[in-house]
Scaffold this active site. Structure first.
Site, PDB file in Angstrom:
ATOM      1  N   GLU A   1       0.337  -1.551   5.766  1.00 19.24           N
ATOM      2  CA  GLU A   1       1.397  -0.961   6.601  1.00 19.24           C
ATOM      3  C   GLU A   1       1.167   0.510   6.885  1.00 19.24           C
ATOM      4  OE1 GLU A   1       4.992   1.091   7.865  1.00 19.24           O
ATOM      5  OE2 GLU A   1       3.873   1.476   6.034  1.00 19.24           O
TER       6      GLU A   1
ATOM      7  N   ASP B   1       0.830  -1.212   0.000  1.00 19.19           N
ATOM      8  CA  ASP B   1       0.000   0.000   0.000  1.00 19.19           C
ATOM      9  C   ASP B   1       0.863   1.261   0.000  1.00 19.19           C
ATOM     10  OD1 ASP B   1       0.800  -0.757   2.623  1.00 19.19           O
ATOM     11  OD2 ASP B   1      -0.772   0.453   3.551  1.00 19.19           O
TER      12      ASP B   1
HETATM   13  C1  LIG Z   1       1.817   3.945  14.093  1.00 18.10           C
HETATM   14  S1  LIG Z   1       0.953   3.123  12.916  1.00 18.10           S
HETATM   15  C2  LIG Z   1       1.284   4.065  11.497  1.00 18.10           C
HETATM   16  C3  LIG Z   1       2.488   3.652  10.820  1.00 18.10           C
HETATM   17  C4  LIG Z   1       3.107   4.721  10.003  1.00 18.10           C
HETATM   18  N1  LIG Z   1       4.098   4.131   9.180  1.00 18.10           N
HETATM   19  C5  LIG Z   1       4.628   4.773   8.134  1.00 18.10           C
HETATM   20  O1  LIG Z   1       4.486   5.944   7.908  1.00 18.10           O
HETATM   21  C6  LIG Z   1       3.680   5.796  10.921  1.00 18.10           C
HETATM   22  O2  LIG Z   1       2.953   6.760  11.209  1.00 18.10           O
HETATM   23  O3  LIG Z   1       4.822   5.708  11.365  1.00 18.10           O
HETATM   24 ZN   LIG Z   2       6.738   2.413   3.972  1.00 18.06          ZN
HETATM   25 ZN   LIG Z   3       4.987   5.171   4.413  1.00 13.49          ZN
END
Ligand SMILES: CSCC[C@H](NC=O)C(=O)O
Ligand SMILES: [Zn+2]
Ligand SMILES: [Zn+2]
Length: 445
Positions: A184, A119
């Site tokens: 993700e 995604d």
């Molecule tokens: C904490 S769940 C969300 C995951 C997200 N990952 C990538 O950007 C992030 O905000 O780090």
């Molecule tokens: Zn990523």
């Molecule tokens: Zn990301």
């Protein structure tokens, strides 16, 4: 602020090519130069790995409604082309983890897991120079697309490195699994978080994993060995309501203001700590941002409830119990009726050792040394699926082989130069043989 489109172009690509990779990549760079000078830039002149990358970028796996079906179909076709087995594990309705497997010669050994998510995050189309789902390539070789850095590049680099090694007739002792996971970008709760609990995951017997990292604008390559814990906290304050013209005491707003002040003072303290110590990188301190304020119905009505939401990223060395107590005491100090709840609370931060006591690190860093790549080991400031892998005992490194590249993930005009992309394929072509040939660990003999 992140680099602007024009500025990024000044990082001329051929200069970034070093050492043994120079030879293999120089042909693609020469081709690039040739392309730029020519009027026709038909797809027949493009490196097939780049063409494949651009095809994958055109699949709209964009949150909040990703077309996962199209991505899975694409991956199944890759498996067929590569002669790899392809397993689909539906971890939740509509959420499929696709696993492509290249069996090793010694099935008693644990495997290498190459993870990537399918995604991508949404776009603000009007701020883009090109359609973010067209995978437009400009005359200099920059490919513009959502997912160009995060992280469709890596999915294709894994696939293309495996293809090359297979074509050359290599075989390695350890099995290599490529996992392509959904969800993700919204936390992995319908993706890797569920997958690691499944029997299909246990059967993979992952000994070590590679997952995403970040681009690095310098000559060096960033590698993540841990990450901060996301704590999303909503503070709700309740108090006396009434007419907006009166001096009402004990209001929700007044108490919320106190908590917000305490938290922002903590933010300032962490920021200063980061600023004053050149040895500290961003991931080593705790960050927090006020990301939402809610409440109120009218100018002249003092509301009985107001809330503030915070995105905390807690450094892995923080005592989480003490940290939660701190949150509690900030609320208590603000007065009665102030409570908090979690929207996200990760409590199992793990560190993958980056010394030669860790044979995986020794293999990974050894290859980078041979290739003359400078590594900058850091704690990932954000959250990735690596946290789920590390939490079930699989050591993991977050690595996106993109140097001399501005960090543009989640940003407008996310892009990657095709030569950097191709060089990444080369880097994995060197990393995989070493990782898949790590001798039996004490636990495996
Ligand atoms: C904490 S769940 C969300 C995951 C997200 N990952 C990538 O950007 C992030 O905000 O780090
Ligand atoms: Zn990523
Ligand atoms: Zn990301």
């Amino acid at each position: 602020m992140l680099q602007q489109p024009g500025k990024a172009r000044s990082a001329s690509l051929p200069k970034c090519l070093t050492s043994p990779l120079r030879a293999s990549v120089s042909s693609s760079v020469k081709q690039l130069t040739k392309h730029s000078a020519m009027t026709s830039k038909g797809p027949e002149e493009e490196h097939p790995s780049v063409t494949l990358f651009r095809q994958y970028l055109r699949i709209r796996t964009v949150q909040p409604k990703p077309d996962y079906g199209a991505a899975v179909a694409f991956l199944e076709e890759r498996a067929r082309q590569l002669g790899l087995s392809c397993q689909k594990v539906e971890v939740a309705p509509g959420y499929v983890v696709t696993v492509l497997t290249w069996p090793g010669t010694n099935p008693t050994l644990s495997s290498i897991l190459l993870n990537s998510h399918t995604d991508v995050v949404p776009v603000f189309k009007e701020y883009w120079s090109h359609d973010p789902f067209e995978a437009f390539k400009d005359s200099e070789g920059y490919i513009y697309a959502r997912g160009a850095q995060d992280m469709k590049c890596i999915s294709i680099q894994y696939l293309e490195a495996v293809r090359r090694l297979k074509v050359e007739g290599h075989q390695f002792p350890r099995t290599i699994h490529m996992t392509f996971v959904p969800d993700e970008e919204v936390g992995g709760h319908q993706g890797m978080e569920l997958f690691v609990q499944r029997p299909e995951f246990q059967v993979l017997r992952a000994g070590f994993a590679l997952d995403e990292g970040l681009a690095n604008p310098t000559d060096a390559f960033t590698v993540f060995y841990s990450e901060r814990s996301p704590w999303w906290v909503r503070i709700t304050s309740t108090g006396r309501p009434g007419h907006g013209s009166r001096f009402i005491e004990d209001t929700a707003a007044e108490k919320l203001h106190k908590v917000v002040s305490s938290i922002l003072a903590f933010r300032e303290k962490e920021w200063q700590r980061l600023q004053s110590n050149p040895h500290l990188k961003e991931g080593a301190v705790t960050s927090v941002n006020l990301t939402k304020l809610e409440g109120g119905v009218a100018y002249n009505v003092v509301p009985a409830t107001m809330s503030a939401s915070f995105d905390f990223r807690v450094a892995p060395d923080v005592d989480l119990k003490a940290f939660e107590e701190q949150l509690q005491s900030w609320c208590q100090a603000a007065g009665e009726g102030v409570t908090f709840e979690f929207g996200q609370k990760w409590t199992q931060p793990q560190v993958t050792p980056t010394d030669d006591s860790n044979p995986w690190w020794a293999a990974f860093s050894g290859v980078c040394k041979d290739l003359n790549l400078t590594l900058e080991p850091e704690i990932c400031p954000a959250a990735t699926d690596s946290r789920y892998l590390r939490a079930v005992g699989v050591p993991a490194l977050g690595f996106s082989p993109m140097n001399r590249t501005p960090v543009l993930l989640h940003d407008h005009d996310e892009r990657l130069h095709e030569a950097v992309f191709l060089r990444g394929v080369d880097i994995y072509t060197h990393l995989l043989p070493a990782l898949a040939s790590v001798p039996a660990l004490p636990s495996e003999s």
